[in-house]
Scaffold this motif. Structure first.
Motif, mmCIF file in Angstrom:
data_model
loop_
_atom_site.group_PDB
_atom_site.id
_atom_site.type_symbol
_atom_site.label_atom_id
_atom_site.label_comp_id
_atom_site.label_asym_id
_atom_site.label_seq_id
_atom_site.Cartn_x
_atom_site.Cartn_y
_atom_site.Cartn_z
ATOM 1 N N GLY A 167 -15.735 -2.805 4.669
ATOM 2 C CA GLY A 167 -15.780 -1.358 4.858
ATOM 3 C C GLY A 167 -14.405 -0.743 4.683
ATOM 4 O O GLY A 167 -13.759 -0.932 3.653
ATOM 5 N N LYS A 168 -13.941 -0.043 5.719
ATOM 6 C CA LYS A 168 -12.598 0.531 5.711
ATOM 7 C C LYS A 168 -11.808 -0.006 6.904
ATOM 8 O O LYS A 168 -11.106 0.731 7.594
ATOM 9 C CB LYS A 168 -12.667 2.056 5.749
ATOM 10 N N SER A 169 -11.955 -1.309 7.108
ATOM 11 C CA SER A 169 -11.344 -1.947 8.275
ATOM 12 C C SER A 169 -9.820 -1.901 8.244
ATOM 13 O O SER A 169 -9.175 -1.880 9.298
ATOM 14 C CB SER A 169 -11.816 -3.400 8.380
ATOM 15 N N LEU A 170 -9.224 -1.887 7.054
ATOM 16 C CA LEU A 170 -7.767 -1.887 6.953
ATOM 17 C C LEU A 170 -7.226 -0.654 6.240
ATOM 18 O O LEU A 170 -6.282 -0.028 6.701
ATOM 19 C CB LEU A 170 -7.299 -3.151 6.214
ATOM 20 N N TYR A 171 -7.847 -0.314 5.127
ATOM 21 C CA TYR A 171 -7.332 0.787 4.304
ATOM 22 C C TYR A 171 -8.443 1.791 4.013
ATOM 23 O O TYR A 171 -9.590 1.425 3.787
ATOM 24 C CB TYR A 171 -6.777 0.241 2.988
ATOM 25 N N ASN A 172 -8.061 3.062 3.984
ATOM 26 C CA ASN A 172 -9.028 4.124 3.705
ATOM 27 C C ASN A 172 -9.090 4.501 2.233
ATOM 28 O O ASN A 172 -9.908 5.323 1.838
ATOM 29 C CB ASN A 172 -8.678 5.378 4.523
ATOM 30 N N GLY A 173 -8.205 3.923 1.452
ATOM 31 C CA GLY A 173 -8.192 4.239 0.030
ATOM 32 C C GLY A 173 -6.910 3.729 -0.602
ATOM 33 O O GLY A 173 -6.087 3.077 0.050
ATOM 34 N N THR A 174 -6.736 4.050 -1.866
ATOM 35 C CA THR A 174 -5.586 3.546 -2.617
ATOM 36 C C THR A 174 -4.260 4.011 -2.030
ATOM 37 O O THR A 174 -3.362 3.205 -1.784
ATOM 38 C CB THR A 174 -5.678 3.996 -4.089
ATOM 39 N N PHE A 175 -4.117 5.309 -1.804
ATOM 40 C CA PHE A 175 -2.855 5.842 -1.289
ATOM 41 C C PHE A 175 -2.573 5.331 0.118
ATOM 42 O O PHE A 175 -1.438 4.972 0.447
ATOM 43 C CB PHE A 175 -2.879 7.373 -1.295
ATOM 44 N N ASP A 176 -3.625 5.285 0.950
ATOM 45 C CA ASP A 176 -3.465 4.779 2.318
ATOM 46 C C ASP A 176 -3.016 3.323 2.299
ATOM 47 O O ASP A 176 -2.134 2.924 3.069
ATOM 48 C CB ASP A 176 -4.792 4.920 3.067
ATOM 49 N N ALA A 177 -3.608 2.520 1.412
ATOM 50 C CA ALA A 177 -3.228 1.112 1.303
ATOM 51 C C ALA A 177 -1.785 0.980 0.830
ATOM 52 O O ALA A 177 -1.026 0.151 1.352
ATOM 53 C CB ALA A 177 -4.166 0.396 0.328
ATOM 54 N N PHE A 178 -1.404 1.794 -0.130
ATOM 55 C CA PHE A 178 -0.035 1.750 -0.660
ATOM 56 C C PHE A 178 0.982 2.007 0.456
ATOM 57 O O PHE A 178 1.967 1.268 0.617
ATOM 58 C CB PHE A 178 0.129 2.789 -1.764
ATOM 59 N N VAL A 179 0.742 3.043 1.250
ATOM 60 C CA VAL A 179 1.661 3.411 2.325
ATOM 61 C C VAL A 179 1.694 2.340 3.411
ATOM 62 O O VAL A 179 2.770 1.942 3.880
ATOM 63 C CB VAL A 179 1.259 4.773 2.934
ATOM 64 N N LYS A 180 0.521 1.846 3.819
ATOM 65 C CA LYS A 180 0.459 0.851 4.899
ATOM 66 C C LYS A 180 1.111 -0.465 4.494
ATOM 67 O O LYS A 180 1.813 -1.087 5.294
ATOM 68 C CB LYS A 180 -0.995 0.620 5.305
#
Length: 209
Positions: free
Chosen positions: A50-63
């Protein structure tokens, strides 16, 4: 209006091999450096629940950048660069196969069909094991893992060159044997061989018009 579709075909024997291999690798490496972080992000987004770690591409990039630094965006990159070899092998196989088939047929369609399929077979045989290892490395988060395998923390002042890679390779081999390095191999062949075998005849057909 003048028709400019007639494209000059440069045959293998006319190609400057030194420039071809050097410039080809350099250009591909530059592209790989720029797009690799998004390849890593795409892979992690595909395997997360699901969205257990990242909410999307930009969110994943920042995290990833915050938690793991710039190096986190390039996990598995050094291993992945070995796939550059497959690109050069693809073109070499294609051209040499075309030259070989030309002894038996003058048809551009047949030469391109056989050469395109053969080139993809060689390229994927090299690429798939490298991709399997690099993708498992992509799954390694700081102190955790999103995949089946987890690299062991290194005890010492220096991290050995390709230490995590050797660790992952050993775990894959222990769990699945040699077949573990070729997961998805048949699917890759069924994807790339027909695509390559069909694309090249159309290219030469168009170029000859």
């Amino acid at each position: 209006m003048e028709d400019k579709r007639n494209i000059q075909i440069i045959e293998w024997e006319h190609l400057d091999k030194k420039k071809f291999y050097v410039f080809g690798v350099c250009m591909t490496m530059m592209i790989r450096i720029s797009v690799y972080p998004f390849t890593l992000i795409r892979t992690r987004l595909q395997v997360q629940r699901g969205k257990s770690l990242y909410n999307g591409t930009f969110d994943a990039f920042v995290k990833i950048l915050r938690a793991e630094g710039a190096a986190g965006l390039y996990r598995g990159f050094l291993v992945n660069t070995f796939t550059l070899i497959s690109g050069q092998c693809y073109v070499t196989t294609y051209e040499l196969t075309r030259k070989y088939v030309s002894q038996y047929s003058s048809s551009n369609t047949i030469k391109s069909l056989v050469a395109g399929g053969s080139a993809s077979l060689v390229a994927q045989s090299i690429t798939v094991p490298i991709d399997v290892v690099s993708q498992h490395l992509m799954m390694q988060r700081l102190g955790n893992s999103m995949g089946r395998f987890r690299v062991q923390p290194h005890q010492g002042k220096r991290l050995p060159v390709f230490g995590q890679t050797r660790d992952i390779i050993a775990q894959i081999f222990k769990a699945d044997g040699l077949r573990g390095f070729y997961r998805g191999y048949v699917a890759s062949l069924l994807t790339y061989i027909p695509n390559s075998a069909v694309w090249w005849p159309f290219y030469h057909f168009y170029a000859g018009k």
